[in-house]
Design a protein around this motif. Structure first.
Motif, PDB file in Angstrom:
ATOM      1  N   PHE A  52       0.825  -1.207   0.000  1.00 18.70           N
ATOM      2  CA  PHE A  52       0.000   0.000   0.000  1.00 18.70           C
ATOM      3  C   PHE A  52       0.861   1.260   0.000  1.00 18.70           C
ATOM      4  CE2 PHE A  52      -1.102   3.336   3.057  1.00 18.70           C
ATOM      5  CZ  PHE A  52      -2.050   4.017   2.312  1.00 18.70           C
ATOM      6  N   THR A  53       1.908   1.281   0.826  1.00 15.59           N
ATOM      7  CA  THR A  53       2.766   2.463   0.926  1.00 15.59           C
ATOM      8  C   THR A  53       3.400   2.792  -0.418  1.00 15.59           C
ATOM      9  OG1 THR A  53       3.248   1.964   3.253  1.00 15.59           O
ATOM     10  CG2 THR A  53       4.763   3.451   2.109  1.00 15.59           C
ATOM     11  N   VAL A  54       3.855   1.768  -1.126  1.00 22.76           N
ATOM     12  CA  VAL A  54       4.436   1.987  -2.458  1.00 22.76           C
ATOM     13  C   VAL A  54       3.401   2.602  -3.398  1.00 22.76           C
ATOM     14  CG1 VAL A  54       5.387   0.838  -4.495  1.00 22.76           C
ATOM     15  CG2 VAL A  54       6.153   0.164  -2.214  1.00 22.76           C
ATOM     16  N   SER A  55       2.199   2.039  -3.414  1.00 19.78           N
ATOM     17  CA  SER A  55       1.157   2.549  -4.309  1.00 19.78           C
ATOM     18  C   SER A  55       0.732   3.962  -3.929  1.00 19.78           C
ATOM     19  CB  SER A  55      -0.057   1.616  -4.313  1.00 19.78           C
ATOM     20  OG  SER A  55      -0.702   1.602  -3.051  1.00 19.78           O
ATOM     21  N   PHE A  56       0.648   4.234  -2.619  1.00 21.16           N
ATOM     22  CA  PHE A  56       0.218   5.563  -2.179  1.00 21.16           C
ATOM     23  C   PHE A  56       1.274   6.613  -2.501  1.00 21.16           C
ATOM     24  CE2 PHE A  56      -0.197   8.972   0.950  1.00 21.16           C
ATOM     25  CZ  PHE A  56      -1.530   9.318   0.763  1.00 21.16           C
ATOM     26  N   LEU A  57       2.547   6.287  -2.318  1.00 21.43           N
ATOM     27  CA  LEU A  57       3.611   7.237  -2.624  1.00 21.43           C
ATOM     28  C   LEU A  57       3.729   7.492  -4.126  1.00 21.43           C
ATOM     29  CD1 LEU A  57       6.406   6.105  -0.132  1.00 21.43           C
ATOM     30  CD2 LEU A  57       4.891   8.085   0.052  1.00 21.43           C
ATOM     31  N   TYR A  58       3.383   6.491  -4.919  1.00 24.91           N
ATOM     32  CA  TYR A  58       3.446   6.655  -6.372  1.00 24.91           C
ATOM     33  C   TYR A  58       2.282   7.491  -6.892  1.00 24.91           C
ATOM     34  CZ  TYR A  58       4.675   5.339 -11.171  1.00 24.91           C
ATOM     35  OH  TYR A  58       5.079   5.356 -12.482  1.00 24.91           O
ATOM     36  N   ALA A  59       1.136   7.427  -6.192  1.00 22.67           N
ATOM     37  CA  ALA A  59      -0.097   8.043  -6.707  1.00 22.67           C
ATOM     38  C   ALA A  59       0.024   9.545  -6.986  1.00 22.67           C
ATOM     39  CB  ALA A  59      -1.255   7.766  -5.742  1.00 22.67           C
ATOM     40  N   PRO A  60       0.575  10.372  -6.068  1.00 21.99           N
ATOM     41  CA  PRO A  60       0.684  11.800  -6.387  1.00 21.99           C
ATOM     42  C   PRO A  60       1.533  12.068  -7.620  1.00 21.99           C
ATOM     43  CG  PRO A  60       0.983  11.441  -4.038  1.00 21.99           C
ATOM     44  CD  PRO A  60       0.999  10.093  -4.684  1.00 21.99           C
ATOM     45  N   GLY A  61       2.610  11.304  -7.779  1.00 17.77           N
ATOM     46  CA  GLY A  61       3.440  11.469  -8.967  1.00 17.77           C
ATOM     47  C   GLY A  61       2.700  11.073 -10.228  1.00 17.77           C
ATOM     48  N   PHE A  62       1.901  10.009 -10.136  1.00 13.73           N
ATOM     49  CA  PHE A  62       1.138   9.555 -11.293  1.00 13.73           C
ATOM     50  C   PHE A  62       0.100  10.589 -11.702  1.00 13.73           C
ATOM     51  CE2 PHE A  62      -2.661   7.464 -12.993  1.00 13.73           C
ATOM     52  CZ  PHE A  62      -2.126   6.803 -14.093  1.00 13.73           C
ATOM     53  N   VAL A  63      -0.687  11.080 -10.743  1.00 12.14           N
ATOM     54  CA  VAL A  63      -1.758  12.021 -11.052  1.00 12.14           C
ATOM     55  C   VAL A  63      -1.210  13.391 -11.427  1.00 12.14           C
ATOM     56  CG1 VAL A  63      -3.801  13.188 -10.137  1.00 12.14           C
ATOM     57  CG2 VAL A  63      -3.378  10.786  -9.570  1.00 12.14           C
ATOM     58  N   GLY A  64      -0.145  13.815 -10.746  1.00  7.94           N
ATOM     59  CA  GLY A  64       0.374  15.161 -10.970  1.00  7.94           C
ATOM     60  C   GLY A  64       1.523  15.250 -11.950  1.00  7.94           C
ATOM     61  N   ASN A  65       1.947  14.111 -12.521  1.00 16.54           N
ATOM     62  CA  ASN A  65       3.069  14.087 -13.469  1.00 16.54           C
ATOM     63  C   ASN A  65       4.369  14.571 -12.821  1.00 16.54           C
ATOM     64  OD1 ASN A  65       1.638  13.277 -16.035  1.00 16.54           O
ATOM     65  ND2 ASN A  65       0.505  15.153 -15.579  1.00 16.54           N
ATOM     66  N   TYR A  66       4.643  14.057 -11.614  1.00 12.44           N
ATOM     67  CA  TYR A  66       5.868  14.416 -10.916  1.00 12.44           C
ATOM     68  C   TYR A  66       6.780  13.201 -10.800  1.00 12.44           C
ATOM     69  CZ  TYR A  66       2.834  18.208  -9.208  1.00 12.44           C
ATOM     70  OH  TYR A  66       1.957  19.244  -9.115  1.00 12.44           O
ATOM     71  N   VAL A  67       8.034  13.358 -11.141  1.00 12.13           N
ATOM     72  CA  VAL A  67       9.128  12.447 -10.780  1.00 12.13           C
ATOM     73  C   VAL A  67       8.994  11.047 -11.382  1.00 12.13           C
ATOM     74  CG1 VAL A  67      10.443  11.427  -8.862  1.00 12.13           C
ATOM     75  CG2 VAL A  67       9.439  13.705  -8.610  1.00 12.13           C
ATOM     76  N   VAL A  68       7.845  10.405 -11.249  1.00 11.63           N
ATOM     77  CA  VAL A  68       7.716   8.990 -11.591  1.00 11.63           C
ATOM     78  C   VAL A  68       7.927   8.770 -13.083  1.00 11.63           C
ATOM     79  CG1 VAL A  68       6.181   8.546  -9.658  1.00 11.63           C
ATOM     80  CG2 VAL A  68       5.214   9.191 -11.865  1.00 11.63           C
ATOM     81  N   PRO A  69       8.411   7.573 -13.475  1.00  7.78           N
ATOM     82  CA  PRO A  69       8.699   7.319 -14.896  1.00  7.78           C
ATOM     83  C   PRO A  69       7.469   7.252 -15.779  1.00  7.78           C
ATOM     84  CG  PRO A  69       8.992   5.323 -13.592  1.00  7.78           C
ATOM     85  CD  PRO A  69       8.793   6.440 -12.617  1.00  7.78           C
TER      86      PRO A  69
END
Length: 263
Positions: A18-35
């Motif tokens: 859950f922690t991995v998915s939750f930390l990834y979510a803001p980057g996914f929705v906001g187009n930040y940092v994540v690949p």
């Protein structure tokens, strides 16, 4: 003791996913940092056709919505306890929800056609509201019982050999303003963006529809569990939109009546 430790390990692993998915979510929705985000893909090759992207994205969101709603119902919980210890129910719900969310992040098809593009002060305001939404989501989980919500408290109760206590009704902090601040936070995070694309709009509309429908089922379950206590709470506190101005007008009317009342 081995079984108790296994339940605790299962809860910790579920919480880790859950922690991995939750930390990834803001980057996914906001187009930040994540690949790979809602508007950016690391895939190479020919672009995805619009119809394929819409179908795949809707299927991914539908899979999450169905799992999230069905497993939250009391009838499903009563069925699941036949196969899993009660202390594992919440962890299983969290684990499957998180895995499906990671699948959505992985298989999402961006649709980058622009809908709106804000700049200057408007862009800063929208970005601020976006992050405010995520802060509300995170904070709301701790205002009730974060570790109960994600299955850890149940596992530790079993490890200590104590019974899992029943859920109590409480309305701390933001829950005095709206009944579902966690969902309000998600809505703010999904909609407040300075660069709205067609894919992001599809994501926001579909998830808003799901939240509004799912809350009807959740409210029904809460009424069944807490009865008149929750009914009074519903009458007093709005679901998602604070009644700050309406409350102020009501207070003003009460003050006016008090001032004009005969002495």
């Amino acid at each position: 003791m081995f079984a108790r430790l296994a339940i605790l390990l299962y809860a910790i692993v579920s919480y880790g996913v859950f922690t991995v998915s939750f930390l990834y979510a803001p980057g996914f929705v906001g187009n930040y940092v994540v690949p790979k985000s809602i508007d950016k893909s690391i895939d190479v090759g020919s672009p995805t056709h619009l119809s394929e992207a819409i179908v795949v994205n809707l299927l991914l969101m539908s899979l999450f919505a169905i799992q999230h709603s069905v497993m939250a119902r009391p009838a499903f919980k009563r069925w699941l306890v036949k196969f899993l210890p009660a202390a594992c129910q919440r962890s299983t719900y969290v684990l499957l929800s998180s895995l499906i969310l990671l699948l959505l992040f992985w298989q999402w098809r961006p649709i980058p056609a622009p809908v709106w593009q804000a700049s200057g002060v408007a862009a800063w305001l929208l970005t601020g509201v976006h992050w405010l939404g995520w802060v509300i989501v995170f904070a709301s989980s701790y205002m009730i019982d974060h570790f109960d919500l994600f299955g850890l408290r149940q596992a530790f109760s079993v490890l200590r050999g104590s019974e899992i206590s029943a859920q109590t009704f409480k309305t701390p902090l933001l829950y005095k303003i709206v009944r579902h601040p966690l969902m309000l936070g998600f809505l703010l995070a999904f909609w407040a963006t300075p660069a709205m694309t067609a894919g992001h709009l599809l994501f926001a509309i579909a998830n808003t529809a799901y939240i509004l429908i799912a809350l009807q089922f959740e409210e029904r379950d809460l009424i069944a569990e807490f009865g008149e206590t929750y009914q009074q709470y519903r009458r007093r506190v709005p679901m998602l939109v604070p009644r700050l101005f309406a409350r102020r007008r009501a207070d003003d009317r009460q003050s006016s009546r008090a001032v004009g009342a005969p002495q």
